[in-house]
Structures are given as structure tokens and as C-alpha cells.
Design an enzyme around this catalytic site. Structure first.
Site, PDB file in Angstrom:
ATOM      1  N   GLU A  79       0.810  -1.220   0.000  1.00 42.96           N
ATOM      2  CA  GLU A  79       0.000   0.000   0.000  1.00 42.96           C
ATOM      3  C   GLU A  79       0.849   1.280   0.000  1.00 42.96           C
ATOM      4  OE1 GLU A  79      -4.298  -0.367   1.616  1.00 42.96           O
ATOM      5  OE2 GLU A  79      -2.969  -0.833   3.275  1.00 42.96           O
ATOM      6  N   HIS A  98      -0.936   5.708   7.451  1.00 40.49           N
ATOM      7  CA  HIS A  98      -2.101   4.887   7.117  1.00 40.49           C
ATOM      8  C   HIS A  98      -2.279   3.849   8.217  1.00 40.49           C
ATOM      9  CE1 HIS A  98      -4.984   2.309   5.310  1.00 40.49           C
ATOM     10  NE2 HIS A  98      -4.133   1.319   5.146  1.00 40.49           N
ATOM     11  N   HIS A 100      -5.355   1.237  10.629  1.00 37.15           N
ATOM     12  CA  HIS A 100      -6.669   0.602  10.786  1.00 37.15           C
ATOM     13  C   HIS A 100      -7.093   0.700  12.255  1.00 37.15           C
ATOM     14  CE1 HIS A 100      -4.582  -2.247   7.684  1.00 37.15           C
ATOM     15  NE2 HIS A 100      -4.994  -1.166   7.072  1.00 37.15           N
ATOM     16  N   HIS A 168     -12.135  -0.192   5.888  1.00 35.56           N
ATOM     17  CA  HIS A 168     -10.689  -0.448   5.858  1.00 35.56           C
ATOM     18  C   HIS A 168      -9.935   0.315   6.952  1.00 35.56           C
ATOM     19  CE1 HIS A 168      -6.870  -0.574   3.069  1.00 35.56           C
ATOM     20  NE2 HIS A 168      -6.536  -0.539   4.333  1.00 35.56           N
TER      21      HIS A 168
HETATM   22 MN    MN Z   1      -4.518  -0.766   4.935  1.00 39.69          MN
END
Ligand code: MN
Length: 240
Positions: A79, A98, A100, A168
Site C-alpha cells: 500500500e 495509514h 486501521h 478499511h
Molecule cells: Mn490498509
């Protein structure tokens, strides 16, 4: 001078990885990057590894297209397109995260709005857009694993500091590494607080004016240095 700046950047990025792990923003997955301090068309990001374990040897340099400068056989985050695409779209951004973080997830699967509910939460911004890969890309493996998806996500982020990824997670950006970490840590705290307040709704949120003024105050040198020192200590790096 350039070498010193790079060594400093890499050290700070390692610390940011450990802090975000300690604060439960990032767990086994998720990542944080830092734009190259002297070459804005490059950025630093760990090899594919859980942030809690990242060391200086793991930090790799990438072009904004996501190509490694010196891969040395290291496996890369699939990613990483998130980072390059946001750096391309946002010259003001020096760091991208980034994650979660679990308390944020409910806001990616419902119509519930993630808005600043207490002063520290102002840093995520008055507007937190929601990007849904389904809109442009249909059924995928949910990963932002190419530049087309990265560009789409960066467009949804717009000029904001935070964006939610449907089903996500989220991304946060900052004009410095510390600002990005601050924003991610307090996005998670703000999400927890909204969820805790929901049973007692209606909720009073910060006004857009309060959000703007408070965020400008918090994302300044003194609060960022104070918070960084606190997180470093919690992560076991006091006295550095
Ligand atoms: Mn991710």
C-alpha cells in the site's frame, strides 16, 4: 549537511513507527512515511514490517511513483501507493500515516460522522471525507496497491488532514512528522470519545471555527514537542 538531515529524518521516522505502535494507532499492519528532507520527489518508508519492530536498517527511500532507490532484496508495503500519491497531490505534506485503528472503523461502515468532539480532536480537521474504493474500482482486495487507487484516495483527501477508507481504515497527513503523528493519535482518541458519547446523544461537537483555531494552536511547536516527549517516554525512548 544533507547526510545529517537524512540521518535525522530516518531516526525520527523509526521513532514515529514505535510511537504509533505504542499508542495502538498502528498494529501489525499500517505504516508511516516521511518526505525526504532535501529532495521533495522522494520519501522514506519502512520495508514491509510491523511498525513496532522497525529499525533504521528497515527504512527505504522511494520515488513518488513507489519505486525503491536501493531495494537490497527488502520486501515492500503493497500500500505504499498511498504515500506517493498524497505527496504528489499535496506539496505541503511532509508525512503520511495509514492505519486501521479500531475505534475509527465504525465511522467507515456507517453514516456516523467523525467530527471533532473535544479540543484535542480538532487536529483531524472539521471535515473528514470518506473514500470508498467501490465507487471507482468495484470489488477489489481492499488494498490501495496501485497509483490509480492512490490518486483517487488523494483526491478524496483534498486539502484535509484526514480521510477515512470505507471498510478499511484511515489516513492522516501533516506538514511535519510530529504533526501527522499528533493527528493520527488524536483521531483515534476522538473516535473513542464519540463512540462513548453516542449512548448519551445528542452530542455537542466543536464548531468549525473552534476546530480551526484550536488545531492551529495544537499543531504548533510547543504542543508538538510536549506530546512527542510524552510519546517517546511511553515508547521507552526517554532521555534520547
Ligand atoms: Mn490498509
Amino acid at each position: 549537511m544533507s547526510d545529517d538531515a537524512v540521518q535525522h529524518a530516518i531516526r525520527e521516522l523509526v521513532l514515529a513507527n514505535r510511537i504509533l505502535a505504542r499508542e495502538d494507532v498502528i498494529d501489525d499492519f499500517g505504516h508511516v512515511s516521511l518526505r525526504h528532507p532535501t529532495n521533495p520527489s522522494r520519501y522514506f518508508l519502512s520495508r514491509s514490517r510491523s511498525p513496532v519492530a522497525v529499525t533504521a536498517d528497515d527504512i527505504m527511500e522511494f520515488t513518488l511513483e513507489g519505486d525503491p532507490i536501493d531495494q537490497r532484496g527488502r520486501r515492500m508495503y503493497s500500500e505504499r501507493a498511498i504515500h506517493g500519491a498524497i505527496y504528489m497531490a499535496r506539496p505541503d505534506v511532509m508525512s503520511v500515516i495509514h492505519h486501521h485503528a479500531r475505534p475509527v472503523l465504525p465511522f467507515t461502515v456507517t453514516k456516523l460522522q467523525l467530527r471533532p468532539i473535544f479540543h484535542m480532536g480538532s487536529v483531524m480537521g472539521a471535515t473528514v471525507p470518506l473514500w470508498d474504493s467501490q465507487d471507482e474500482f468495484g470489488d477489489t482486495n481492499m488494498l490501495v496497491d496501485d497509483l490509480a487507487k492512490g490518486h483517487s484516495l488523494a483526491k478524496a483527501l483534498g486539502n484535509n488532514r484526514s480521510v477515512l477508507l470505507a471498510r478499511h481504515g484511515a489516513c492522516n497527513v501533516g506538514t511535519s512528522l510530529r504533526a501527522a503523528v499528533f493527528t493520527a493519535v488524536y483521531m483515534k482518541a476522538n473516535a473513542e470519545m464519540v463512540l462513548a458519547s453516542l449512548p448519551h446523544a445528542p452530542i455537542t461537537y466543536l464548531t468549525p471555527g473552534e476546530t480551526e483555531k484550536t488545531a492551529a494552536m495544537l499543531l504548533s511547536d510547543m504542543p508538538l514537542a510536549r506530546a512527542w516527549d510524552y510519546w517517546l517516554t511511553r515508547a521507552g525512548f526517554s532521555g534520547l
